[in-house]
Design a protein around this motif. Structure first.
Motif, PDB file in Angstrom:
ATOM      1  N   TYR A   1      -7.807  -5.227 -13.942  1.00 58.27           N
ATOM      2  CA  TYR A   1      -8.927  -4.300 -14.064  1.00 58.27           C
ATOM      3  C   TYR A   1      -8.668  -2.910 -13.504  1.00 58.27           C
ATOM      4  N   GLY A   2      -7.725  -2.777 -12.592  1.00 57.05           N
ATOM      5  CA  GLY A   2      -7.593  -1.536 -11.840  1.00 57.05           C
ATOM      6  C   GLY A   2      -6.623  -0.523 -12.426  1.00 57.05           C
ATOM      7  N   SER A   3      -5.917   0.168 -11.528  1.00 56.89           N
ATOM      8  CA  SER A   3      -4.937   1.181 -11.928  1.00 56.89           C
ATOM      9  C   SER A   3      -3.606   0.526 -12.261  1.00 56.89           C
ATOM     10  N   LEU A   4      -3.068  -0.172 -11.270  1.00 61.84           N
ATOM     11  CA  LEU A   4      -1.781  -0.851 -11.393  1.00 61.84           C
ATOM     12  C   LEU A   4      -1.852  -2.150 -10.600  1.00 61.84           C
ATOM     13  N   THR A   5      -0.917  -3.045 -10.889  1.00 58.87           N
ATOM     14  CA  THR A   5      -0.754  -4.267 -10.092  1.00 58.87           C
ATOM     15  C   THR A   5       0.708  -4.418  -9.717  1.00 58.87           C
ATOM     16  N   LEU A   6       0.964  -4.781  -8.465  1.00 52.79           N
ATOM     17  CA  LEU A   6       2.294  -5.182  -8.027  1.00 52.79           C
ATOM     18  C   LEU A   6       2.287  -6.697  -7.932  1.00 52.79           C
ATOM     19  N   LEU A   7       3.258  -7.352  -8.552  1.00 59.76           N
ATOM     20  CA  LEU A   7       3.294  -8.813  -8.566  1.00 59.76           C
ATOM     21  C   LEU A   7       4.605  -9.312  -7.979  1.00 59.76           C
ATOM     22  N   TYR A   8       4.486 -10.148  -6.943  1.00 60.03           N
ATOM     23  CA  TYR A   8       5.646 -10.781  -6.318  1.00 60.03           C
ATOM     24  C   TYR A   8       5.655 -12.240  -6.755  1.00 60.03           C
ATOM     25  N   GLN A   9       6.647 -12.632  -7.548  1.00 59.70           N
ATOM     26  CA  GLN A   9       6.723 -13.984  -8.074  1.00 59.70           C
ATOM     27  C   GLN A   9       7.733 -14.833  -7.300  1.00 59.70           C
ATOM     28  N   ASP A  10       7.541 -16.157  -7.355  1.00 58.17           N
ATOM     29  CA  ASP A  10       8.614 -17.036  -6.915  1.00 58.17           C
ATOM     30  C   ASP A  10       9.583 -17.210  -8.075  1.00 58.17           C
TER      31      ASP A  10
ATOM     32  N   HIS B   1       0.416  14.599  -6.627  1.00 57.46           N
ATOM     33  CA  HIS B   1      -0.343  13.686  -5.782  1.00 57.46           C
ATOM     34  C   HIS B   1      -1.741  13.390  -6.350  1.00 57.46           C
ATOM     35  N   TYR B   2      -1.973  13.750  -7.607  1.00 57.48           N
ATOM     36  CA  TYR B   2      -3.318  13.592  -8.168  1.00 57.48           C
ATOM     37  C   TYR B   2      -3.796  12.140  -8.065  1.00 57.48           C
ATOM     38  N   LEU B   3      -3.000  11.207  -8.564  1.00 57.87           N
ATOM     39  CA  LEU B   3      -3.422   9.810  -8.557  1.00 57.87           C
ATOM     40  C   LEU B   3      -3.449   9.241  -7.135  1.00 57.87           C
ATOM     41  N   ARG B   4      -2.523   9.670  -6.300  1.00 60.57           N
ATOM     42  CA  ARG B   4      -2.534   9.252  -4.886  1.00 60.57           C
ATOM     43  C   ARG B   4      -3.874   9.622  -4.248  1.00 60.57           C
ATOM     44  N   LYS B   5      -4.347  10.837  -4.522  1.00 66.59           N
ATOM     45  CA  LYS B   5      -5.593  11.308  -3.917  1.00 66.59           C
ATOM     46  C   LYS B   5      -6.800  10.495  -4.388  1.00 66.59           C
ATOM     47  N   CYS B   6      -6.691   9.902  -5.566  1.00 72.13           N
ATOM     48  CA  CYS B   6      -7.778   9.060  -6.081  1.00 72.13           C
ATOM     49  C   CYS B   6      -7.773   7.672  -5.453  1.00 72.13           C
ATOM     50  N   HIS B   7      -6.747   7.393  -4.640  1.00 74.99           N
ATOM     51  CA  HIS B   7      -6.613   6.080  -3.988  1.00 74.99           C
ATOM     52  C   HIS B   7      -6.457   6.240  -2.474  1.00 74.99           C
ATOM     53  N   GLN B   8      -6.992   7.314  -1.917  1.00 73.18           N
ATOM     54  CA  GLN B   8      -6.718   7.628  -0.509  1.00 73.18           C
ATOM     55  C   GLN B   8      -7.433   6.697   0.474  1.00 73.18           C
ATOM     56  N   LEU B   9      -8.402   5.906  -0.008  1.00 76.01           N
ATOM     57  CA  LEU B   9      -9.134   5.011   0.888  1.00 76.01           C
ATOM     58  C   LEU B   9      -8.637   3.572   0.842  1.00 76.01           C
TER      59      LEU B   9
ATOM     60  N   HIS C   1       0.842  -1.200   0.000  1.00 74.98           N
ATOM     61  CA  HIS C   1       0.000   0.000   0.000  1.00 74.98           C
ATOM     62  C   HIS C   1       0.880   1.254   0.000  1.00 74.98           C
ATOM     63  N   LYS C   2       1.842   1.298   0.900  1.00 75.51           N
ATOM     64  CA  LYS C   2       2.716   2.467   0.998  1.00 75.51           C
ATOM     65  C   LYS C   2       3.534   2.645  -0.281  1.00 75.51           C
ATOM     66  N   LEU C   3       4.064   1.539  -0.820  1.00 81.96           N
ATOM     67  CA  LEU C   3       4.839   1.609  -2.058  1.00 81.96           C
ATOM     68  C   LEU C   3       3.957   2.058  -3.221  1.00 81.96           C
ATOM     69  N   SER C   4       2.726   1.577  -3.274  1.00 81.66           N
ATOM     70  CA  SER C   4       1.849   1.923  -4.392  1.00 81.66           C
ATOM     71  C   SER C   4       1.570   3.420  -4.441  1.00 81.66           C
ATOM     72  N   LEU C   5       1.445   4.073  -3.296  1.00 86.07           N
ATOM     73  CA  LEU C   5       1.202   5.516  -3.290  1.00 86.07           C
ATOM     74  C   LEU C   5       2.384   6.269  -3.887  1.00 86.07           C
ATOM     75  N   ARG C   6       3.587   5.806  -3.607  1.00 89.33           N
ATOM     76  CA  ARG C   6       4.767   6.459  -4.180  1.00 89.33           C
ATOM     77  C   ARG C   6       4.845   6.214  -5.692  1.00 89.33           C
ATOM     78  N   ILE C   7       4.469   5.017  -6.115  1.00 89.73           N
ATOM     79  CA  ILE C   7       4.457   4.744  -7.555  1.00 89.73           C
ATOM     80  C   ILE C   7       3.408   5.619  -8.239  1.00 89.73           C
ATOM     81  N   LEU C   8       2.262   5.805  -7.600  1.00 87.01           N
ATOM     82  CA  LEU C   8       1.222   6.668  -8.173  1.00 87.01           C
ATOM     83  C   LEU C   8       1.690   8.118  -8.259  1.00 87.01           C
ATOM     84  N   ASP C   9       2.499   8.574  -7.294  1.00 86.02           N
ATOM     85  CA  ASP C   9       3.105   9.908  -7.406  1.00 86.02           C
ATOM     86  C   ASP C   9       3.966   9.993  -8.665  1.00 86.02           C
ATOM     87  N   LEU C  10       4.794   8.981  -8.870  1.00 83.76           N
ATOM     88  CA  LEU C  10       5.664   8.972 -10.053  1.00 83.76           C
ATOM     89  C   LEU C  10       4.838   8.944 -11.339  1.00 83.76           C
TER      90      LEU C  10
END
Length: 312
Positions: free
Chosen positions: A202-211, A157-165, A137-146
């Motif tokens: 379906y959403g904005s972005l996805t973070l994927l952690y693979q083995d 912070h436009y995209l961050r504000k759209c994901h504040q909840l 969650h914390k990392l995604s907000l920084r990626i949305l800033d970028l």
């Protein structure tokens, strides 16, 4: 093999204590690099993001312990069918691609805003899932800033504000632990089945952690699919449908899949991955940022509801 770019997040990763410690001049080249990678591939690896590989490994080990337990045990933690998403999703109960049969996998979903949380009594299961969610969650907000900077929006912070909840009522950002079990050598393979069929998120972005097992393939510009080799200590990021709509196709949601391997040895291996599906707040209207009206406005909630109906 798809040569997916690797972005170094050190300047704005979680090892940087505060978002405010980094000025815009430092962020701008990183934002442009990220934007260009996602524009050209729809995917990128991100290193030095600040989430330790040991935590991901601990979570996957706990997940595997749970998934290998008997059906009766796992049924105790079944996802309820009352609109909530938290809980176990049984083997071969989802169909992500209409062109294929049910996906050859099972999973466990976590969404903090659900009112009911039931957790397996498996060591490190609950604690590691919650910690990875919080850090993602914390990392995604920084990626949305970028992303906001890369898209040249007036407010970084436009995209961050759209994901504040995220993690609260009014946002359905979800983390899913996927488990692809070994396939017995005597099992007849359905030719139209995949471990997970072709789809875009379906959403904005996805973070994927693979083995380290591999198997993910992404669709290239020529329409063919190419494998993406897992890289240790990185998170794989990809664009979702709502970001494509927001950006009027500047950034496109790349289709991806995991097929059942042809090789018998690879079929015998367990594959695991964890996806953090980032969605805007439910009431946010997704409208083309360039005012082109290429896509009709739609709320985050309505779009997700429409897309999830065929899956179950």
């Amino acid at each position: 093999m798809a040569t997916v770019p690797i972005i170094d997040m050190a300047a704005y990763g979680l090892d940087v204590a505060s978002d405010d410690d980094v000025d815009l001049d430092t962020l701008r080249p990183l934002a442009e690099e990220l934007y260009n990678a996602l524009r050209d591939f729809g995917f990128c690896h991100m290193k030095n993001h600040g989430i330790k590989q040991s935590l991901i490994d601990q979570m996957h080990a706990a997940n595997r312990t749970f998934f290998e337990k008997p059906m009766d045990y796992k049924n105790t933690y079944l996802r309820p069918h009352d609109g909530q998403l938290h809980g176990w999703v049984p083997f071969e109960t989802e169909t992500i691609s209409a062109a294929r049969s049910v996906d050859n996998k099972e999973g466990f979903s976590y969404m903090p805003s659900d009112t009911i949380e039931i957790w397996p009594d498996v060591e490190h299961f609950e604690s590691s899932v919650k910690e990875v969610y919080t850090k993602s969650h914390k990392l995604s907000l920084r990626i949305l800033d970028l992303m906001s900077i890369g898209l040249k929006l007036d407010d970084k912070h436009y995209l961050r504000k759209c994901h504040q909840l995220i993690s609260k009522k009014g946002n359905i950002t979800l983390m899913r632990n996927n488990y692809y079990p070994p396939i017995p050598t005597d099992r007849e393979i359905n030719p139209i089945q995949a471990r997970i069929g072709e789809h875009s998120d379906y959403g904005s972005l996805t973070l994927l952690y693979q083995d380290n097992v591999g198997g993910l393939e992404i669709q290239t510009l020529d329409g063919e699919y190419a494998p993406v080799t897992p890289i240790p200590d990185t998170v794989l990021i990809n664009i979702g449908d709502l970001m494509q709509r927001w950006t009027s196709d500047q950034l496109k949601a790349t289709k991806h899949r995991v097929l059942i391997p042809d090789d018998v040895t690879r079929r015998s291996k367990v594959r695991q991955s964890t996806a953090f599906f980032i969605l805007p707040d439910e009431e946010v209207m997704i409208e083309c940022l360039d005012n082109s009206n290429k896509y009709e406005p739609v709320s985050s909630k309505d779009y997700l509801t429409m897309m999830l109906k065929p899956t179950y």
